[in-house]
Design an enzyme around this catalytic site. Structure first.
Site, PDB file in Angstrom:
ATOM      1  CB  SER A 170      -0.884   0.006   1.254  1.00  6.88           C
ATOM      2  OG  SER A 170      -1.519   1.261   1.442  1.00  6.88           O
ATOM      3  CE1 TYR A 206      -4.374  -2.090   4.913  1.00 12.98           C
ATOM      4  CE2 TYR A 206      -3.332   0.045   4.607  1.00 12.98           C
ATOM      5  CZ  TYR A 206      -3.919  -1.087   4.081  1.00 12.98           C
ATOM      6  OH  TYR A 206      -4.041  -1.216   2.719  1.00 12.98           O
TER       7      TYR A 206
END
Length: 274
Positions: free
Chosen positions: A152, A165
């Site tokens: 990401s 995350y």
């Protein structure tokens, strides 16, 4: 005629019953690979994903058609069992491993439930480690292998309220670099070598973000909602399509990409250039 350069190869894409993972599975199938998928969903959703990948190509029909593996990626033993079953199904293990599965929970660090931390680290990071440790020795023996970890933009920069995350995505970038170094000299230009890379998307257009777009339309068009949503961080003001992430993943599988390894490739409209 499409370029089926992955004919005879087997791929596993985790988290591939929808979204980016399904787009990657379809693109690998179109390139000639036999594809195994893994992910959550109802029986109808899984059947639809299998049909979509089969329709894209998937290296044949009948016993060679797409297979779904339902392993819970929080469970190392379940991953071990999945990889052993997949090795038997493929006749020797996967040639292309795409670790795409991921979850998120956004609250301030002090309010993050411990179980959410554990689940996010397990699915986003530890599952990739377990799949890689089991798949990569056979890749080295064959002289060809591709590991593509869907990280990401949050594997490169942080945002508030996303501690597990961001930690998991920074972790998978680091894990990929280590594996890339360990396997860099395996294989050859002719065989294709073994490479390990991360793709780091920014905003990607999936159904999950439609409510966020609608909330920012303020009476205008959907395009207005997209621009308002992206304005803070993604300078292009355009989202990436799942098929565009898939196209990059397929390129990384080409033999000509044998020296692209250990990279974390942002697809973020300039987000991390700021």
């Amino acid at each position: 005629m499409s370029d089926t350069f992955l004919h005879g190869r087997t791929a596993l894409v985790t988290g591939s019953t929808s979204g980016i993972g399904l787009a990657i599975a379809q693109a690998l199938a179109a390139a000639g690979a036999r594809v195994a998928i893994n992910g959550l969903g109802s029986a109808d959703q899984v059947a639809a994903a299998i049909a979509a990948v089969d329709a894209a190509g998937n290296g044949g029909a009948g016993s060679a058609s797409t297979k779904h593996f339902s392993a819970d990626l929080r469970d190392a033993e379940a991953i071990d069992a999945m990889m052993a079953e997949l090795s038997a199904w493929s006749g020797g293990g996967v040639d292309v491993l795409v670790n795409n599965a991921g979850i998120q929970h956004a609250v301030p660090l002090a309010q993050m439930p411990v179980q959410k931390w554990n689940d996010i680290i397990a699915i986003n990071l530890s599952s990739a480690f377990h799949a890689m440790r089991l798949a990569m020795p056979a890749m080295a023996a064959r002289g060809f292998g591709r590991v593509i970890n869907i990280a990401s933009v949050h594997g490169l920069v942080a945002s508030k309220d996303k501690a597990p995350y961001v930690a998991s995505k920074f972790g998978i970038v680091g894990l990929s670099k280590v594996a890339a170094l360990e396997y860099a000299a395996q294989g050859s230009r002719e065989s294709g070598g073994i490479t390990v890379n991360c793709i780091c998307p920014g905003w990607v257009e999936t159904p999950l973000i439609e409510p966020q777009i609608e909330a920012r339309m303020h009476g205008g068009s959907r395009d207005d909602g997209v621009r308002n949503l992206l304005a803070e961080k993604q300078p292009s003001l355009r989202m990436t399509l799942p098929a565009e992430i898939a196209a990059l993943a397929v390129f990384l599988c080409r033999r000509e990409a044998h020296n692209i390894t250990g990279a974390a490739l942002p697809v973020d409209g300039g987000w991390t250039a700021q």
